[in-house]
Design an enzyme around this catalytic site. Structure first.
Site: not given
Ligand code: ACO
Length: 365
Positions: A251, A306
């Site tokens: 991320h 996700e």
């Protein structure tokens, strides 16, 4: 200082490009707060309707409701013309654009526009999903919340309450996340005094990319491709050796475990019918985190939202080709709240760029 001397931040990494009161994304500590409230508490006690109201109006209203809205006939006509093989994100983007044309949405952005757009999007996506199967769209039921109403319109039957609750939790987790690429795109668009529907169209375009919102479907593909848990480590090492990325990991902001992944993992664990898939996902996660730590010892790459989004959406029974567009439904609350905030700031977003092309020259004779 001239612009050749000014430092450039590729990808705007680390650049603070504005202020927001909507969400605190604390990447170092792995914390996410919606207007001060920790995401874990919000998911445990709240609903998506409450989260959306919180983001739009700064009130935590226990009575907040938000049902799926109607799809105007003109938008349905457009959806009927989209090829059945089209990507669902393209269909949703087109539907929002048509909705904006029908409603003639104008500057400045308003809470009413935010509510109407957020309520419209699930009905539009469900309509497209049915049309591509050769089925007629179903009218939204105003007595159902957004997640339950979406699943009902998709399938023509009320979902299991646990599935509706799991999808609502997913919507809460996906609602807002600071200046991510799609939200920034929305703010850039609205900063020109363009309208909220145009901003959401741009945001959906940005979210479509696999580096942003396209990952959960690829998580499912990767888990499938790697075969059994015994084969996972070899598959992961091979993927990294080829310079490819592991979907559901890494991320831009979080260097710690993504708190949204933690919240969704708890939701996924409560979906008993998806137990086998989840067991594999958790075993693979452990291996992937170990191998990634070895692969990039100085750059922590942890599980992102996700990864467990894939588990929840899979458990709810959505087809992977609807995952990115379902994420877009969730993010409508955040995108539109950012449009409202940008409307208040009311400043054009227009950075500079360093020119690195040829020096001035004459056209060839
Ligand atoms: N798998 C393998 N390597 C990775 C991964 C990953 N998932 N993530 C980062 N890296 C590596 C990169 O290859 C790069 O290596 P290099 O320096 O040798 O070239 C290094 O880590 C830094 O990568 P950047 O792209 O510069 O870092 P950033 O932190 O900005 O990346 C991103 C963030 C784009 C999300 C990245 O982690 C990624 O591609 N992950 C996979 C896709 C994914 O899961 N996306 C969903 C993100 S969550 C969301 O948007 C809601």
């Amino acid at each position: 200082m001239n612009d050749a001397q000014q430092a450039i931040a590729p990808g705007l990494k680390g650049v603070v490009a504005g202020e927001t009161a909507l969400a605190l994304v604390d990447g170092g500590a792995g914390r996410l707060l919606y207007r001060g409230y920790p995401i874990g508490e919000v998911v445990e006690h709240g609903t998506y309707a409450q989260v959306a109201e919180l983001l739009w109006t700064d009130t935590w209203d226990p009575e907040a409701t938000l049902a799926c809205g109607p799809v105007p006939a003109e938008v349905l006509d457009v959806l009927r013309r989209i090829p059945t093989h089209a990507n669902a994100m393209d269909a949703l983007r087109t539907a929002v654009s048509a909705w904006g044309a029908v409603h003639g949405v104008l500057w400045p952005p308003t809470v009413e526009q935010a509510r109407a757009l957020t309520a419209f999007a699930p009905s539009a996506l469900a309509a497209f999903a049915r049309l591509r199967e050769g089925l007629e769209p179903i009218e939204p039921d105003p007595s159902l919340g957004l997640a339950e109403g979406f699943l009902t319109q998709l399938r023509g039957a009320r979902p299991d309450p646990a599935a509706a609750r799991a999808l609502d939790a997913y919507f809460m987790v996906g609602a807002e996340h600071g200046f991510n690429a799609s939200t920034f795109a929305a703010r850039v668009i609205v900063s020109t005094h363009s309208d909220m529907a145009s901003a959401v169209v741009g945001a959906i375009g940005a979210l479509k990319g696999p580096w942003h919102g396209g990952a959960p479907a690829e998580v499912v593909d990767q888990l499938h491709e790697m075969g059994s848990i015994d084969q996972a480590e070899d598959w992961i090492r091979g993927t990294l050796a080829r310079g490819e990325r592991l979907m559901g990991f890494g991320h831009r902001v979080y260097r710690a475990y993504d708190p949204r992944a933690a919240a969704l993992r708890r939701v996924a664990e409560s979906q008993s019918h998806a137990a086998d898939w989840l067991e594999k996902a958790m075993a693979v996660e452990e291996i992937a985190l170990r191998v990634l730590a070895e692969f990039k010892p100085d750059y922590p790459i942890k599980t992102n939202v996700e990864y467990y989004a894939a588990a929840v959406l899979q458990g709810v029974g959505l087809p992977p080709n609807l995952f990115p567009a379902t994420f877009a439904l969730a993010r409508h609350a955040g995108w539109t709240a950012h449009c409202l905030e940008q409307g208040e700031v009311d400043v054009l977003i227009r950075p500079d760029v360093r020119y690195v092309g040829p020096a001035e020259r004459s056209l060839p004779a």
